[in-house]
Design a protein around this motif. Sequence first.
Motif, PDB file in Angstrom:
ATOM      1  N   TYR A  28      -9.672   6.851   1.633  1.00 38.55           N
ATOM      2  CA  TYR A  28      -8.374   8.353   1.923  1.00 38.55           C
ATOM      3  C   TYR A  28      -8.910   8.996   0.898  1.00 38.55           C
ATOM      4  O   TYR A  28     -10.423   9.080   0.649  1.00 38.55           O
ATOM      5  CB  TYR A  28      -7.771   7.963   1.137  1.00 38.55           C
ATOM      6  CG  TYR A  28      -6.352   7.089   0.803  1.00 38.55           C
ATOM      7  CD1 TYR A  28      -5.794   6.891   1.737  1.00 38.55           C
ATOM      8  CD2 TYR A  28      -6.810   5.780   1.270  1.00 38.55           C
ATOM      9  CE1 TYR A  28      -3.999   6.436   2.762  1.00 38.55           C
ATOM     10  CE2 TYR A  28      -5.746   4.926   1.784  1.00 38.55           C
ATOM     11  CZ  TYR A  28      -4.811   5.266   2.322  1.00 38.55           C
ATOM     12  OH  TYR A  28      -3.816   3.740   2.336  1.00 38.55           O
ATOM     13  N   GLU A  81      -3.057  14.141  -7.987  1.00 37.78           N
ATOM     14  CA  GLU A  81      -2.672  14.086  -6.615  1.00 37.78           C
ATOM     15  C   GLU A  81      -3.053  12.607  -6.191  1.00 37.78           C
ATOM     16  O   GLU A  81      -2.676  12.406  -5.565  1.00 37.78           O
ATOM     17  CB  GLU A  81      -2.946  14.806  -6.148  1.00 37.78           C
ATOM     18  CG  GLU A  81      -3.112  16.390  -6.345  1.00 37.78           C
ATOM     19  CD  GLU A  81      -1.345  16.558  -5.338  1.00 37.78           C
ATOM     20  OE1 GLU A  81      -1.189  15.879  -4.402  1.00 37.78           O
ATOM     21  OE2 GLU A  81      -0.239  17.399  -5.825  1.00 37.78           O
ATOM     22  N   PHE A 102       4.344   1.559  -3.605  1.00 35.54           N
ATOM     23  CA  PHE A 102       5.855   1.852  -3.037  1.00 35.54           C
ATOM     24  C   PHE A 102       5.837   1.465  -1.235  1.00 35.54           C
ATOM     25  O   PHE A 102       6.229   0.357  -0.757  1.00 35.54           O
ATOM     26  CB  PHE A 102       6.831   2.790  -3.155  1.00 35.54           C
ATOM     27  CG  PHE A 102       7.765   2.901  -4.879  1.00 35.54           C
ATOM     28  CD1 PHE A 102       8.752   1.902  -4.851  1.00 35.54           C
ATOM     29  CD2 PHE A 102       7.541   3.590  -5.182  1.00 35.54           C
ATOM     30  CE1 PHE A 102       8.600   1.981  -6.514  1.00 35.54           C
ATOM     31  CE2 PHE A 102       7.603   3.285  -6.713  1.00 35.54           C
ATOM     32  CZ  PHE A 102       8.404   2.565  -7.346  1.00 35.54           C
ATOM     33  N   GLU A 103       4.988   1.931  -0.718  1.00 42.06           N
ATOM     34  CA  GLU A 103       4.952   2.445   1.128  1.00 42.06           C
ATOM     35  C   GLU A 103       4.802   0.473   0.966  1.00 42.06           C
ATOM     36  O   GLU A 103       4.801   0.215   1.993  1.00 42.06           O
ATOM     37  CB  GLU A 103       3.878   2.812   1.624  1.00 42.06           C
ATOM     38  CG  GLU A 103       4.614   3.666   1.213  1.00 42.06           C
ATOM     39  CD  GLU A 103       3.350   5.495   1.826  1.00 42.06           C
ATOM     40  OE1 GLU A 103       2.486   4.581   2.840  1.00 42.06           O
ATOM     41  OE2 GLU A 103       3.883   6.113   1.981  1.00 42.06           O
ATOM     42  N   ILE A 133       0.846   6.058  -6.364  1.00 42.65           N
ATOM     43  CA  ILE A 133       1.999   5.460  -6.811  1.00 42.65           C
ATOM     44  C   ILE A 133       2.478   5.688  -5.734  1.00 42.65           C
ATOM     45  O   ILE A 133       3.732   4.463  -5.509  1.00 42.65           O
ATOM     46  CB  ILE A 133       2.391   6.414  -7.672  1.00 42.65           C
ATOM     47  CG1 ILE A 133       2.291   6.083  -9.020  1.00 42.65           C
ATOM     48  CG2 ILE A 133       4.260   5.958  -8.316  1.00 42.65           C
ATOM     49  CD1 ILE A 133       2.826   7.158  -9.541  1.00 42.65           C
ATOM     50  N   ASN A 134       2.759   6.272  -4.800  1.00 46.06           N
ATOM     51  CA  ASN A 134       3.315   6.546  -3.644  1.00 46.06           C
ATOM     52  C   ASN A 134       2.874   4.792  -2.422  1.00 46.06           C
ATOM     53  O   ASN A 134       3.765   4.171  -1.315  1.00 46.06           O
ATOM     54  CB  ASN A 134       2.812   7.281  -2.083  1.00 46.06           C
ATOM     55  CG  ASN A 134       3.596   8.372  -2.933  1.00 46.06           C
ATOM     56  OD1 ASN A 134       4.486   8.828  -3.297  1.00 46.06           O
ATOM     57  ND2 ASN A 134       3.308   9.471  -2.665  1.00 46.06           N
ATOM     58  N   GLU A 135       1.538   4.808  -2.571  1.00 44.26           N
ATOM     59  CA  GLU A 135       0.941   3.426  -1.919  1.00 44.26           C
ATOM     60  C   GLU A 135       1.424   2.024  -2.007  1.00 44.26           C
ATOM     61  O   GLU A 135       1.807   0.765  -2.092  1.00 44.26           O
ATOM     62  CB  GLU A 135       0.195   3.324  -2.024  1.00 44.26           C
ATOM     63  CG  GLU A 135      -0.978   4.021  -1.330  1.00 44.26           C
ATOM     64  CD  GLU A 135      -1.288   3.660   0.462  1.00 44.26           C
ATOM     65  OE1 GLU A 135      -0.790   2.727   0.752  1.00 44.26           O
ATOM     66  OE2 GLU A 135      -1.187   5.015   1.082  1.00 44.26           O
ATOM     67  N   GLN A 184      -3.294  16.753   0.703  1.00 46.77           N
ATOM     68  CA  GLN A 184      -2.255  15.776   1.149  1.00 46.77           C
ATOM     69  C   GLN A 184      -3.844  15.062   1.292  1.00 46.77           C
ATOM     70  O   GLN A 184      -5.115  14.418   0.769  1.00 46.77           O
ATOM     71  CB  GLN A 184      -2.462  16.190   3.091  1.00 46.77           C
ATOM     72  CG  GLN A 184      -1.584  16.768   3.135  1.00 46.77           C
ATOM     73  CD  GLN A 184      -1.577  17.323   4.991  1.00 46.77           C
ATOM     74  OE1 GLN A 184      -1.616  16.574   5.654  1.00 46.77           O
ATOM     75  NE2 GLN A 184      -1.293  18.263   5.501  1.00 46.77           N
ATOM     76  N   ILE A 237      -0.196  10.592  -7.992  1.00 43.95           N
ATOM     77  CA  ILE A 237       0.723   9.861  -7.237  1.00 43.95           C
ATOM     78  C   ILE A 237       0.607   9.690  -5.642  1.00 43.95           C
ATOM     79  O   ILE A 237       1.214   8.864  -5.395  1.00 43.95           O
ATOM     80  CB  ILE A 237       1.109  11.686  -7.249  1.00 43.95           C
ATOM     81  CG1 ILE A 237       1.130  12.329  -8.322  1.00 43.95           C
ATOM     82  CG2 ILE A 237       2.675  11.832  -5.423  1.00 43.95           C
ATOM     83  CD1 ILE A 237       1.670  14.139  -8.110  1.00 43.95           C
ATOM     84  N   GLY A 238      -0.464   9.153  -5.210  1.00 45.86           N
ATOM     85  CA  GLY A 238      -0.893   8.934  -4.731  1.00 45.86           C
ATOM     86  C   GLY A 238      -0.936   6.877  -3.920  1.00 45.86           C
ATOM     87  O   GLY A 238      -0.655   6.189  -3.368  1.00 45.86           O
ATOM     88  N   LYS A 268       5.586  -1.684 -11.406  1.00 44.54           N
ATOM     89  CA  LYS A 268       7.212  -2.044 -11.232  1.00 44.54           C
ATOM     90  C   LYS A 268       7.594  -2.885 -12.210  1.00 44.54           C
ATOM     91  O   LYS A 268       7.047  -3.492 -12.663  1.00 44.54           O
ATOM     92  CB  LYS A 268       6.552  -2.671  -9.397  1.00 44.54           C
ATOM     93  CG  LYS A 268       7.186  -1.831  -8.579  1.00 44.54           C
ATOM     94  CD  LYS A 268       7.110  -2.220  -7.261  1.00 44.54           C
ATOM     95  CE  LYS A 268       6.722  -1.266  -5.872  1.00 44.54           C
ATOM     96  NZ  LYS A 268       7.298  -2.285  -4.437  1.00 44.54           N
TER      97      LYS A 268
END
Length: 190
Positions: free
Chosen positions: A59, A127, A137-138, A133-135, A6, A130-131, A187
């Motif tokens: 993080y 990982e 979009f979020e 990339i999540n940020e 995580q 990936i984290g 993006k």
Amino acid sequence: MFDNVQLEKVTAFTVAALKKEWTPYVMESTDLPEVQYRRIIEWGNSFVNGNFEEGTFFYALTCDGNNGAPSVLALMDLTLKHPLHAPKFAIKVMSIHTAPHFDLRQANTEVDNSITRKHKLSMIISEIIIGAINELFERDASEVKIYCSSQLSLSFFETVAGDMKSDLLSRVRLSVDLQGNWLVISKRFV
């Protein structure tokens, strides 16, 4: 290899787990720079105590460790920047610090050698990407820029950028590029 990985914001609990896990490991090793890892722990403490620039987030990449306690694989800081003449802000990952057990300066053992450590490091870097990339979009940012602070991380990021499938990237409307020591994930606006 790692169970229940995580990416989560650093807390006092995370820093305590990090200190408990990393300090003895570094103290027992003759190959690792104690000062470097002590500074990383202090860095985490300063964040928990509120000593950080506005728009900066810290993080920890964690997984399940022994006896169900969390194990800290890596720390990273993420900064929100608004570039000139850009409609949206960018996310910059300025530094990544991995746990001392993955440090390639160590002597090889039966359990870990440079090849197994590189494999584990590549999983950690994946990982983190990936984290990030999540940020992206979020937080509705335009791009994520991950700074590669050493030749090792730069070679890992070059491999990742080269291996990312162009058809998958086009479906999710992302582009990946290397700009100097930065891995840039942007993006695509159609």
